[in-house]
Design a protein around this motif. Structure first.
Motif, mmCIF file in Angstrom:
data_model
loop_
_atom_site.group_PDB
_atom_site.id
_atom_site.type_symbol
_atom_site.label_atom_id
_atom_site.label_comp_id
_atom_site.label_asym_id
_atom_site.label_seq_id
_atom_site.Cartn_x
_atom_site.Cartn_y
_atom_site.Cartn_z
ATOM 1 N N VAL A 35 72.903 83.044 -15.009
ATOM 2 C CA VAL A 35 71.795 83.400 -14.873
ATOM 3 C C VAL A 35 71.875 82.540 -13.832
ATOM 4 O O VAL A 35 71.468 80.827 -14.281
ATOM 5 N N ILE A 36 71.204 83.366 -12.820
ATOM 6 C CA ILE A 36 70.500 81.849 -12.063
ATOM 7 C C ILE A 36 69.246 82.692 -11.609
ATOM 8 O O ILE A 36 68.608 83.246 -11.188
ATOM 9 N N PRO A 67 69.354 92.041 -7.884
ATOM 10 C CA PRO A 67 68.409 91.012 -8.332
ATOM 11 C C PRO A 67 68.241 91.963 -9.968
ATOM 12 O O PRO A 67 67.740 92.643 -10.369
ATOM 13 N N ALA A 68 67.286 90.614 -10.961
ATOM 14 C CA ALA A 68 67.354 91.408 -12.133
ATOM 15 C C ALA A 68 65.885 91.571 -12.364
ATOM 16 O O ALA A 68 66.017 91.878 -13.905
ATOM 17 N N LEU A 69 64.850 90.730 -11.725
ATOM 18 C CA LEU A 69 63.435 90.611 -11.137
ATOM 19 C C LEU A 69 63.938 91.621 -10.345
ATOM 20 O O LEU A 69 64.065 91.993 -9.454
ATOM 21 N N PHE A 79 69.522 86.161 -10.414
ATOM 22 C CA PHE A 79 70.987 86.742 -10.938
ATOM 23 C C PHE A 79 71.634 86.637 -11.444
ATOM 24 O O PHE A 79 71.543 85.489 -12.224
ATOM 25 N N HIS A 80 71.997 87.752 -12.376
ATOM 26 C CA HIS A 80 73.154 87.691 -13.558
ATOM 27 C C HIS A 80 74.621 87.425 -12.974
ATOM 28 O O HIS A 80 74.613 88.634 -12.183
ATOM 29 N N VAL A 81 75.123 86.646 -12.673
ATOM 30 C CA VAL A 81 76.648 86.672 -12.274
ATOM 31 C C VAL A 81 77.349 86.221 -13.608
ATOM 32 O O VAL A 81 77.697 85.487 -14.119
ATOM 33 N N ARG A 82 78.803 87.043 -13.319
ATOM 34 C CA ARG A 82 79.945 87.184 -13.558
ATOM 35 C C ARG A 82 81.858 86.378 -13.032
ATOM 36 O O ARG A 82 81.482 87.410 -12.450
ATOM 37 N N THR A 83 81.816 85.774 -13.470
ATOM 38 C CA THR A 83 83.508 85.330 -13.865
ATOM 39 C C THR A 83 84.357 86.356 -13.652
ATOM 40 O O THR A 83 84.712 87.288 -14.024
ATOM 41 N N VAL A 84 84.323 86.784 -12.267
ATOM 42 C CA VAL A 84 85.267 88.499 -11.673
ATOM 43 C C VAL A 84 87.210 88.230 -11.401
ATOM 44 O O VAL A 84 87.376 86.223 -11.322
ATOM 45 N N PRO A 85 87.907 87.983 -12.622
ATOM 46 C CA PRO A 85 89.315 87.979 -12.555
ATOM 47 C C PRO A 85 89.492 87.627 -11.254
ATOM 48 O O PRO A 85 89.757 88.391 -9.839
ATOM 49 N N GLY A 129 76.342 94.514 -14.698
ATOM 50 C CA GLY A 129 75.331 95.860 -13.970
ATOM 51 C C GLY A 129 73.738 96.091 -15.019
ATOM 52 O O GLY A 129 73.429 97.040 -14.458
ATOM 53 N N LEU A 130 73.429 94.848 -15.826
ATOM 54 C CA LEU A 130 72.768 94.958 -17.029
ATOM 55 C C LEU A 130 70.904 94.753 -15.912
ATOM 56 O O LEU A 130 70.168 95.479 -15.613
#
Length: 261
Positions: A35-36, A67-69, A79-85, A129-130
């Motif tokens: 989470v950034i 943005p998550a806000l 921002f919620h960031v997930r590593t994409v393979p 996606g949340l």
């Protein structure tokens, strides 16, 4: 002098099309999720939209994040960031972001939104996606009469529900919101995730409260949703599978809005 759209979509002079924001927090929640939090210039996006970001680790390369806000005049962003393979940019954002980094923000876009007339809403979030759906939930909380909302949030296992504590508390604060956690397996992987262990808390959903299956199957088993507004956000594969299942089980395509991330 620049050209850009105002809130009505009209083009006017002196509207900036690029904004600068500074990282003030980098919180690694899982081995592949961070989470950034940033603060800087006000970015005129709408809750549920995404923006393009450019980070100092990859100058010249832009990545679209949600943005998550909801937008705030004091310039707060999350921002919620997930590593994409295979995604070296997302992996670098998760692992290498540091407070003080300057991000460039451009190009707000997207059509995830809740209409004013909606009284019943179903939100379906896979993984990060949340983020845009959380932005919409916080925005809805300011309405005089928020719609009854069911948020289905899914992951591979209980450990994958990285925002379980936040959602548990949010559901307790918002009487019109019901959160339904969904996992494909009730058992966590057998290997340790140091980031999960370092931020583990006692607040959240018990595994017995979680529905087991894919989001597409769980939501599809509810039957048709003709009187709801339905929002879907997650990986492209999850989004396509869920939207297809909704339509197959009788939910009209025109009530569904979706975004793959």
């Amino acid at each position: 002098m620049t050209l850009g759209p105002d809130e009505t979509g009209e083009i006017r002079l002196d509207t900036p099309t690029e904004w600068t924001s500074t990282v003030v927090g980098h919180h690694r929640l899982r081995h592949d999720i961070a989470v950034i939090r940033l603060i800087g210039e006000h970015v005129p996006f709408s809750a549920g939209q995404s923006v393009e970001v450019q980070v100092p680790q990859h100058p010249g390369l832009r990545r679209r994040l949600s943005p998550a806000l909801p937008p705030s005049l004091d310039g707060k962003l999350e921002f919620h960031v997930r590593t994409v393979p295979g995604g070296w940019c997302s992996g670098s954002i998760v692992a290498d972001t540091r407070p003080g980094d300057q991000w460039s923000i451009t190009a707000p876009a997207g059509w995830l939104s809740v209409d004013d007339w909606a009284t019943d809403v179903v939100m379906i979030a896979g993984g990060t996606g949340l983020a845009p759906l959380r932005s919409l939930l916080l925005n809805l909380s300011h309405r005089p009469e928020p719609p009854r909302t069911h948020l289905f949030v899914g992951g591979r296992s209980p450990r994958d529900l990285y925002a379980s504590d936040m959602l548990f508390l949010l559901a307790g604060e918002l009487p019109w919101l019901t959160v339904v956690p969904v996992v494909e397996s009730a058992d966590d992987p057998g290997w340790a995730d140091q980031w999960y262990e370092s931020c583990r808390v006692d607040v959240g959903f018990d595994v017995n409260e979680m529905l087991e299956g894919t989001l597409a199957d769980v939501v599809g088993d509810m039957g048709p949703l003709p009187d709801h507004q339905v929002l879907v956000c997650g990986s492209p594969a999850m989004t396509v599978a869920t939207v297809d299942r909704l339509i197959q089980t009788g939910t009209p395509a025109e009530v569904i809005r979706y975004e793959g991330i």
